[in-house]
Design a protein around this motif. Structure first.
Motif, PDB file in Angstrom:
ATOM      1  N   TRP A   1      -3.266 -19.996  -5.106  1.00  0.00           N
ATOM      2  CA  TRP A   1      -4.583 -20.152  -5.718  1.00  0.00           C
ATOM      3  C   TRP A   1      -5.256 -18.802  -5.938  1.00  0.00           C
ATOM      4  O   TRP A   1      -6.102 -18.664  -6.814  1.00  0.00           O
ATOM      5  N   ILE A   2      -4.894 -17.790  -5.160  1.00  0.00           N
ATOM      6  CA  ILE A   2      -5.475 -16.457  -5.323  1.00  0.00           C
ATOM      7  C   ILE A   2      -5.043 -15.851  -6.661  1.00  0.00           C
ATOM      8  O   ILE A   2      -5.812 -15.165  -7.315  1.00  0.00           O
ATOM      9  N   ASP A   3      -3.820 -16.140  -7.071  1.00  0.00           N
ATOM     10  CA  ASP A   3      -3.316 -15.680  -8.361  1.00  0.00           C
ATOM     11  C   ASP A   3      -4.182 -16.225  -9.497  1.00  0.00           C
ATOM     12  O   ASP A   3      -4.579 -15.500 -10.406  1.00  0.00           O
ATOM     13  N   LYS A   4      -4.496 -17.499  -9.438  1.00  0.00           N
ATOM     14  CA  LYS A   4      -5.324 -18.123 -10.479  1.00  0.00           C
ATOM     15  C   LYS A   4      -6.760 -17.604 -10.429  1.00  0.00           C
ATOM     16  O   LYS A   4      -7.397 -17.398 -11.465  1.00  0.00           O
ATOM     17  N   ALA A   5      -7.276 -17.364  -9.239  1.00  0.00           N
ATOM     18  CA  ALA A   5      -8.620 -16.814  -9.105  1.00  0.00           C
ATOM     19  C   ALA A   5      -8.694 -15.398  -9.673  1.00  0.00           C
ATOM     20  O   ALA A   5      -9.689 -15.019 -10.291  1.00  0.00           O
ATOM     21  N   ALA A   6      -7.630 -14.613  -9.484  1.00  0.00           N
ATOM     22  CA  ALA A   6      -7.606 -13.256 -10.027  1.00  0.00           C
ATOM     23  C   ALA A   6      -7.608 -13.277 -11.547  1.00  0.00           C
ATOM     24  O   ALA A   6      -8.266 -12.446 -12.191  1.00  0.00           O
ATOM     25  N   VAL A   7      -6.908 -14.231 -12.137  1.00  0.00           N
ATOM     26  CA  VAL A   7      -6.917 -14.351 -13.604  1.00  0.00           C
ATOM     27  C   VAL A   7      -8.313 -14.722 -14.090  1.00  0.00           C
ATOM     28  O   VAL A   7      -8.796 -14.194 -15.105  1.00  0.00           O
ATOM     29  N   ILE A   8      -8.991 -15.603 -13.383  1.00  0.00           N
ATOM     30  CA  ILE A   8     -10.368 -15.969 -13.761  1.00  0.00           C
ATOM     31  C   ILE A   8     -11.291 -14.764 -13.639  1.00  0.00           C
ATOM     32  O   ILE A   8     -12.150 -14.535 -14.492  1.00  0.00           O
ATOM     33  N   VAL A   9     -11.111 -13.954 -12.589  1.00  0.00           N
ATOM     34  CA  VAL A   9     -11.914 -12.730 -12.432  1.00  0.00           C
ATOM     35  C   VAL A   9     -11.665 -11.774 -13.591  1.00  0.00           C
ATOM     36  O   VAL A   9     -12.599 -11.163 -14.119  1.00  0.00           O
ATOM     37  N   ILE A  10     -10.423 -11.654 -14.029  1.00  0.00           N
ATOM     38  CA  ILE A  10     -10.105 -10.765 -15.154  1.00  0.00           C
ATOM     39  C   ILE A  10     -10.800 -11.256 -16.428  1.00  0.00           C
ATOM     40  O   ILE A  10     -11.406 -10.471 -17.159  1.00  0.00           O
ATOM     41  N   ILE A  11     -10.740 -12.558 -16.685  1.00  0.00           N
ATOM     42  CA  ILE A  11     -11.375 -13.106 -17.887  1.00  0.00           C
ATOM     43  C   ILE A  11     -12.882 -12.907 -17.844  1.00  0.00           C
ATOM     44  O   ILE A  11     -13.497 -12.487 -18.839  1.00  0.00           O
TER      45      ILE A  11
ATOM     46  N   MET B   1     -16.983   0.376 -19.482  1.00  0.00           N
ATOM     47  CA  MET B   1     -15.530   0.225 -19.620  1.00  0.00           C
ATOM     48  C   MET B   1     -14.784   0.684 -18.364  1.00  0.00           C
ATOM     49  O   MET B   1     -13.810   0.049 -17.952  1.00  0.00           O
ATOM     50  N   ALA B   2     -15.235   1.773 -17.750  1.00  0.00           N
ATOM     51  CA  ALA B   2     -14.563   2.266 -16.543  1.00  0.00           C
ATOM     52  C   ALA B   2     -14.678   1.258 -15.407  1.00  0.00           C
ATOM     53  O   ALA B   2     -13.697   0.992 -14.696  1.00  0.00           O
ATOM     54  N   GLY B   3     -15.860   0.677 -15.229  1.00  0.00           N
ATOM     55  CA  GLY B   3     -16.017  -0.343 -14.201  1.00  0.00           C
ATOM     56  C   GLY B   3     -15.167  -1.570 -14.463  1.00  0.00           C
ATOM     57  O   GLY B   3     -14.543  -2.124 -13.554  1.00  0.00           O
ATOM     58  N   ALA B   4     -15.115  -1.990 -15.719  1.00  0.00           N
ATOM     59  CA  ALA B   4     -14.310  -3.165 -16.067  1.00  0.00           C
ATOM     60  C   ALA B   4     -12.818  -2.886 -15.880  1.00  0.00           C
ATOM     61  O   ALA B   4     -12.086  -3.732 -15.373  1.00  0.00           O
ATOM     62  N   ILE B   5     -12.371  -1.701 -16.288  1.00  0.00           N
ATOM     63  CA  ILE B   5     -10.957  -1.352 -16.128  1.00  0.00           C
ATOM     64  C   ILE B   5     -10.577  -1.321 -14.649  1.00  0.00           C
ATOM     65  O   ILE B   5      -9.530  -1.840 -14.254  1.00  0.00           O
ATOM     66  N   ALA B   6     -11.427  -0.738 -13.818  1.00  0.00           N
ATOM     67  CA  ALA B   6     -11.133  -0.675 -12.382  1.00  0.00           C
ATOM     68  C   ALA B   6     -11.054  -2.077 -11.785  1.00  0.00           C
ATOM     69  O   ALA B   6     -10.127  -2.387 -11.022  1.00  0.00           O
ATOM     70  N   LEU B   7     -11.995  -2.950 -12.146  1.00  0.00           N
ATOM     71  CA  LEU B   7     -11.990  -4.306 -11.611  1.00  0.00           C
ATOM     72  C   LEU B   7     -10.790  -5.109 -12.104  1.00  0.00           C
ATOM     73  O   LEU B   7     -10.168  -5.855 -11.344  1.00  0.00           O
ATOM     74  N   VAL B   8     -10.425  -4.934 -13.375  1.00  0.00           N
ATOM     75  CA  VAL B   8      -9.257  -5.638 -13.921  1.00  0.00           C
ATOM     76  C   VAL B   8      -7.973  -5.154 -13.239  1.00  0.00           C
ATOM     77  O   VAL B   8      -7.091  -5.956 -12.925  1.00  0.00           O
ATOM     78  N   LEU B   9      -7.865  -3.839 -13.009  1.00  0.00           N
ATOM     79  CA  LEU B   9      -6.666  -3.325 -12.334  1.00  0.00           C
ATOM     80  C   LEU B   9      -6.540  -3.860 -10.914  1.00  0.00           C
ATOM     81  O   LEU B   9      -5.444  -4.226 -10.476  1.00  0.00           O
TER      82      LEU B   9
ATOM     83  N   VAL C   1      -3.924  -7.817  -7.269  1.00  0.00           N
ATOM     84  CA  VAL C   1      -4.033  -8.976  -6.372  1.00  0.00           C
ATOM     85  C   VAL C   1      -3.211 -10.140  -6.914  1.00  0.00           C
ATOM     86  O   VAL C   1      -2.519 -10.836  -6.157  1.00  0.00           O
ATOM     87  N   ALA C   2      -3.251 -10.350  -8.250  1.00  0.00           N
ATOM     88  CA  ALA C   2      -2.475 -11.437  -8.851  1.00  0.00           C
ATOM     89  C   ALA C   2      -0.978 -11.208  -8.694  1.00  0.00           C
ATOM     90  O   ALA C   2      -0.221 -12.155  -8.498  1.00  0.00           O
ATOM     91  N   ILE C   3      -0.547  -9.947  -8.777  1.00  0.00           N
ATOM     92  CA  ILE C   3       0.874  -9.636  -8.609  1.00  0.00           C
ATOM     93  C   ILE C   3       1.313  -9.845  -7.160  1.00  0.00           C
ATOM     94  O   ILE C   3       2.391 -10.376  -6.893  1.00  0.00           O
TER      95      ILE C   3
END
Length: 155
Positions: free
Chosen positions: A58-68, A37-45, A50-52
């Protein structure tokens, strides 16, 4: 024949997480789950930041795909760990499917953390090694870090 000059056999008590057919004790379950969970939370943050920063690109859309993909990977990791913990309790790994049901999933996690395991070998293998004090400290540290991350994100 016993070799008197051989070094003594020492067990470190460390059970690797990727073992397919093994049991996992309470402490290791908590430590590996919190690590996941800690690794996933850090990567999602990081991906959310990056998305913000890169809105409407296209980087915004790639960041959303990385989060999913990160959330799916965390779910698979937690289901795997829960399967091993259910095996430690002498139950089938299919009980992990309860995690996908909202109210039953929370109850199942409480059972996995609180329930005593079978002390002897069962159908799923020998008893897992005991956890040490380092594992308790590691679990407490990761739990505190996750709470701190959530607090800082909400502030």
């Amino acid at each position: 024949m016993h070799d008197p000059y051989a070094p003594p056999a020492v067990s470190t008590g460390y059970a690797r997480a990727p073992a397919r057919h093994a049991r996992i004790g309470r402490l290791r379950f908590v430590a590996f789950s919190l690590s996941c969970m800690a690794g996933a939370i850090a990567l999602v943050l990081i991906a959310a930041q990056v998305a913000i920063i890169f809105k409407r690109s296209w980087i915004d859309k790639a960041a959303v795909i990385v989060i999913i993909l990160t959330v799916l990977a965390m779910l698979i990791c937690l289901l795997y760990l829960c399967r091993r913990r259910w095996n430690d309790l002498g139950r089938s790994g299919w009980w992990s499917a309860l995690l996908l049901v909202p109210a039953a999933g929370l109850l199942a996690l409480v059972v996995l953390v609180i329930a005593e395991a079978e002390s002897d070998s069962n159908d799923f293998g020998p008893a897992p090694p005991e956890g040490g004090s380092w594992l308790i400290g590691y679990s407490m540290f990761l739990g505190l870090m996750i709470v701190l991350f959530v607090y800082l994100v909400r502030a």
